[in-house]
Design an enzyme around this catalytic site. Sequence first.
Site, short mmCIF file in Angstrom:
data_model
loop_
_atom_site.label_atom_id
_atom_site.label_comp_id
_atom_site.label_asym_id
_atom_site.label_seq_id
_atom_site.Cartn_x
_atom_site.Cartn_y
_atom_site.Cartn_z
N GLU A 16 0.71 -1.15 0.08
CA GLU A 16 0.15 0.10 -0.05
C GLU A 16 0.81 1.28 0.07
OE1 GLU A 16 -3.92 -0.37 2.40
OE2 GLU A 16 -2.58 -2.19 3.17
N SER A 187 -6.71 -2.53 2.02
CA SER A 187 -6.90 -2.05 0.73
C SER A 187 -7.44 -3.28 -0.44
CB SER A 187 -5.84 -1.41 -0.06
OG SER A 187 -5.62 -0.27 0.42
N SER A 321 -11.17 10.18 0.15
CA SER A 321 -11.22 9.04 1.11
C SER A 321 -12.32 8.89 2.03
CB SER A 321 -10.09 9.13 2.13
OG SER A 321 -8.87 8.89 1.30
#
Length: 348
Positions: A16, A187, A321
Amino acid sequence: MDRKKIVILFGGCSVEHDISLESACGVLGALDRERYEPVTVGITREGEWLLYRGGPERIANGTWRFGDCVSAALSPNRGERALLVFEAGGVQKITVDAVFPVLHGENGEDGTVQGLCELAGIPLVGCGTLASALGMDKDRSHRLAALAGVRVPRSFALIQGCDLADVHSRAQQLGYPLFVKPAGAGSSFGVSRVAAPQELESAVREALRYGGRALVEECIPGFEVGVAIMGNRELTVGEVDEIELADGFFDFTEKYQLITSKIHVPARIEPEKASEIKRAAEAVYRALGCRGFARVDLFLTPAGEIVFNEINTIPGFTAHSRFPGMMRAAGLTLAQVVARVIELAVQP
């Protein structure tokens, strides 16, 4: 007023890495420069720590490590609260007030960096060592959530070298479709939706690539909702969001590109159900010993049941986000959120 020096840790040697760069740019863009002086420290994919003296544009495009950088490390000496900078003329010390790890996944969100900060006695923005480690471990976080009275999916854990015949037998008991996911990755890396037994072994192999432990989990009907939480003792809770999927599941591509999915904030549910979801999220946050901030993800079934999915102790901080979006819906800007989580770390 003297500005507080805040180490902004970004990058990291996890899958990530690139997502962390985006989040770091979000934090830096929202940071109140009259109150805080950022000390930007990037961690390369190989694990090298570098003090970066350039602008956020090179963090955004991933070329920061080729800019104005010098090797650096946090001093482990308790009480020193210093970043050691290895200049050509010798080691320089920068006294810092807190460390803000804007890292996602292994070697950053899993308690490793948090343990270093706590060992050194440096105030830490966000969850501590234990909560971070538990939050990254889907199996153990599920067990604690269940003890706190929050329903969790039926599942079983497995490790590298497991008996595949036993995995098939236990998966059959859960029923298809089901999900196979790494026990400690974020993720949606390594996550597979398995519709039939012949797809199981390849999904297990893929999940075990990320840390050697995996979770086989029943498929929960309904849709995913999320809750953004800030606080140590008293909690500030954002509006519940809802993920609308046109097909499949909320995988890596959908999370960061929203090709066929949509995120609704507030969620399109009754206020009473939203309050119930918030209470469940708070129960998980407390059960894992979280502080600072976290995002709790849950499922809402067609029958109205709330089922815990996972917790993100360092959620994304980009403009798009989910965590900032939920807080924005509750009336807080990203700048206010960043200032608040820093103050939660440095307050007595």
